[in-house]
Design an enzyme around this catalytic site. Structure first.
Site, PDB file in Angstrom:
ATOM      1  CB  VAL A 285    -111.862  -9.958  50.995  1.00 59.51           C
ATOM      2  CG1 VAL A 285    -112.457 -10.181  49.619  1.00 59.51           C
ATOM      3  CG2 VAL A 285    -111.114 -11.215  51.467  1.00 59.51           C
TER       4      VAL A 285
ATOM      5  NE  ARG B 148    -108.064 -17.223  41.700  1.00 67.09           N
ATOM      6  CZ  ARG B 148    -108.859 -16.537  42.500  1.00 67.09           C
ATOM      7  NH1 ARG B 148    -108.336 -15.674  43.341  1.00 67.09           N
ATOM      8  NH2 ARG B 148    -110.166 -16.707  42.485  1.00 67.09           N
TER       9      ARG B 148
ATOM     10  CB  THR C  29    -103.263  -8.566  40.327  1.00 68.36           C
ATOM     11  OG1 THR C  29    -104.239  -9.265  39.535  1.00 68.36           O
ATOM     12  CG2 THR C  29    -102.844  -7.302  39.586  1.00 68.36           C
TER      13      THR C  29
ATOM     14  CB  CYS D 297    -129.355 -13.625  60.142  1.00 65.04           C
ATOM     15  SG  CYS D 297    -129.892 -11.905  60.140  1.00 65.04           S
TER      16      CYS D 297
ATOM     17  CG  HIS E  98    -113.054 -10.308  44.464  1.00 65.07           C
ATOM     18  ND1 HIS E  98    -111.766 -10.708  44.164  1.00 65.07           N
ATOM     19  CD2 HIS E  98    -113.702 -10.199  43.280  1.00 65.07           C
ATOM     20  CE1 HIS E  98    -111.648 -10.843  42.854  1.00 65.07           C
ATOM     21  NE2 HIS E  98    -112.797 -10.537  42.295  1.00 65.07           N
TER      22      HIS E  98
ATOM     23  CB  ILE F 197     -95.025  -5.824  46.153  1.00 65.79           C
ATOM     24  CG1 ILE F 197     -95.357  -6.539  44.842  1.00 65.79           C
ATOM     25  CG2 ILE F 197     -96.056  -4.742  46.446  1.00 65.79           C
ATOM     26  CD1 ILE F 197     -96.616  -7.384  44.905  1.00 65.79           C
TER      27      ILE F 197
END
Length: 248
Positions: A101, A32, A193, A152, A119, A236
């Site tokens: 994720v 994003r 975030t 599956c 998520h 960070i």
């Protein structure tokens, strides 16, 4: 009991809400951000939109190709993930609430039960019919072997990444536990975030309302900066280890 013993007996709960920014040093793009995938390729959103994915076999085939090329499966934890795990090993009660994720907090050494994946996880696949789960690695092996849209193996239903796609609800059990952690935390870090995606963003406000000190580590301003005791704009990978190592 001495004052030293008192301090040792009371180790405040540290909650860490992590977003895409914590994983960029591991080579995973911020979808994003200003140069993120959603801005560069508006069509990419269709690949992770539940209704479109379920209705269109070609979208599913494209989604599987995207998963094959994802840097998330080659990524390794970086200094920020390792600092979080190091703090937990020091004896400080730590809970991670992540919007990511990629599973990098667990790879860095955090116990899975202490990581709440809002998520879901890209490291597993889930059947949309019978809900059986298996590893993403196995599914991608089938794609590489010539199955462009693997079904599956239990019931023949449509497989998807075990992540929350656009149009799906968050797991209420995971969200409920995240709320409990936010209310109980004495120190709440929001790391990498934008604090714009709800309901995850609201956890920062919940924590402050219940008495937590909020520390935001993010390159860009967030809607919750005014509530924070400290706002850190440094990278960070260097800022978070410094902040967390001071707590251990």
């Amino acid at each position: 009991m001495s004052s030293t013993d008192d301090r040792a007996a009371h180790r405040p709960l540290v909650a860490i809400l992590s977003g895409a920014g914590i994983s960029t040093d591991s080579g995973i793009p911020d979808y994003r951000g200003p140069n993120g995938l959603w801005r560069r390729d508006p069509e990419a959103g269709k690949l992770v939109t539940y209704d479109t994915y379920m209705a269109d076999p070609e979208i599913r085939r494209r989604s599987w190709r995207m998963r094959q090329e994802s840097p998330a499966f080659r990524a390794r934890p970086n200094a920020a993930h390792e600092a979080v795990a190091r703090l937990e090993r020091s004896g400080t009660p730590v809970r991670v609430i992540t919007q990511n994720v990629d599973g990098l907090h667990q790879l860095a050494g955090m116990a899975a039960r202490k990581v709440l994946e809002l998520h879901g996880t890209a490291r597993e696949v889930a059947c949309t019919r019978c809900h059986a789960r298996s590893s993403m690695a196995q599914a991608l092996e089938r794609v590489a072997a010539g199955e462009p849209d693997p079904a599956c193996l239990v019931c023949g239903g449509i497989l998807k990444s075990a992540t929350v796609m656009f149009g799906e609800r968050l797991d209420p059990r995971v969200l409920g536990e995240a709320l409990r952690v936010a209310k109980a935390a004495e120190l709440f870090f929001a790391v990498g975030t934008t604090l714009q995606v709800q309901p995850a963003a609201s956890l920062a406000g919940v924590a402050v309302e219940h008495g937590a000190r909020l520390v935001i580590v993010n390159a860009e301003p967030t809607p919750y900066d005014a509530l924070a005791s400290e706002v850190v704009r440094e990278p960070i990978g260097t800022a978070l280890p410094r902040l967390l190592d001071a707590l251990g």
